[in-house]
Design an enzyme around this catalytic site. Structure first.
Site, PDB file in Angstrom:
ATOM      1  CG  ASP A  23      -1.860  -0.664   1.242  1.00  0.00           C
ATOM      2  OD1 ASP A  23      -2.373  -1.676   0.058  1.00  0.00           O
ATOM      3  OD2 ASP A  23      -2.720  -1.117   1.950  1.00  0.00           O
ATOM      4  CG  HIS A  63       2.450   0.397   4.210  1.00  0.00           C
ATOM      5  ND1 HIS A  63       1.881  -0.882   5.260  1.00  0.00           N
ATOM      6  CD2 HIS A  63       0.523   0.872   4.383  1.00  0.00           C
ATOM      7  CE1 HIS A  63       0.619  -1.208   6.052  1.00  0.00           C
ATOM      8  NE2 HIS A  63       0.002   0.171   5.446  1.00  0.00           N
TER       9      HIS A  63
HETATM   10 ZN   LIG Z   1      -2.759   3.377   3.198  1.00  0.00          ZN
END
Ligand SMILES: [Zn+2]
Length: 221
Positions: free
Chosen positions: A70, A216
């Site tokens: 992400d 992430h």
């Molecule tokens: Zn996010």
């Protein structure tokens, strides 16, 4: 779905007021506030399915997981992640923020060129206010990112709300745009300033076939 839920909610509020009118205070309080707690739970808990159906795992008979990354693209992290994935012949879905993709379109095309998938992660990643955004703002978060990402790769299929917090109108907003909601099975914890060893141990402890792993790339948002 949202309209049905809203009508049910209003009917329960009316019932609660009726119960209070006849002096049944405890029952009135449960009927009045119970649905609010249910809505809050379904908005705030990423795996909750009550308001918005979302994928939290996938069916497989192979030893595989769905790796999702992400918050990119990011000029520092994304190229390094792509090299790492190539080295291990792994494929991932990158849930990208529209505004970041606007600044680094070449990184998006590179993600696609290397055989990975691009997912929709809103335009500005409004983590704290997505759940209470106006319908107009919700539409802008979805449409502006779509306008940026669509010319850079195949049609978008997956949407992930910021930090997994949903919006009351999200099911309809996604359906009309042909998007499906995906959250995760395993939160790696890589955005909690943990050491790589701690993140690795946390992931390995929970790993199993069919799991969706959340990681992430890029600065935290
Ligand atoms: Zn996010």
């Amino acid at each position: 779905m949202a309209r049905r839920t809203l009508i049910t909610l209003l009917a329960l509020k009316a019932l609660a007021l009726t119960l209070a009118w006849f002096g049944h205070w405890a029952a009135a309080a449960v009927v009045f506030f119970g649905p609010d707690l249910w809505i809050l739970y379904n908005l705030l808990v990423p795996s909750a399915q009550g308001l918005c159906r979302n994928f939290t795992r996938f069916e497989t008979d192979r030893s595989e997981i769905w790796l999702t990354i992400d918050d990119g693209p990011d000029p520092d992290d994304t190229p390094r992640i792509l090299e790492l994935l190539d080295r291990h012949q792994a494929r991932a879905t990158f849930f990208l923020i529209g505004r970041r993709a606007q600044r680094h379109p070449a990184l998006v095309t590179e993600i696609v060129r290397r055989g990975h998938e691009v997912g929709h992660h809103t335009h500005t990643h409004p983590a704290g206010s997505f759940w209470c955004a106006s319908p107009a703002r919700l539409g802008r978060e979805l449409d502006e990112a779509t306008q940026v990402l669509t010319p850079l790769g195949p049609p978008l299929r997956w949407f992930r709300p910021p930090v997994g917090i949903k919006h009351f109108l999200l099911p309809h907003a996604l359906a009309v745009r042909g998007l499906q909601c995906v959250t995760w099975t395993i939160r790696s914890g890589d955005c909690l300033s943990r050491s790589p060893e701690t993140v690795q141990a946390n992931v390995l402890r929970q790993l199993h076939p069919g799991a969706i792993l959340l990681m992430h790339g890029g600065p935290s948002v």
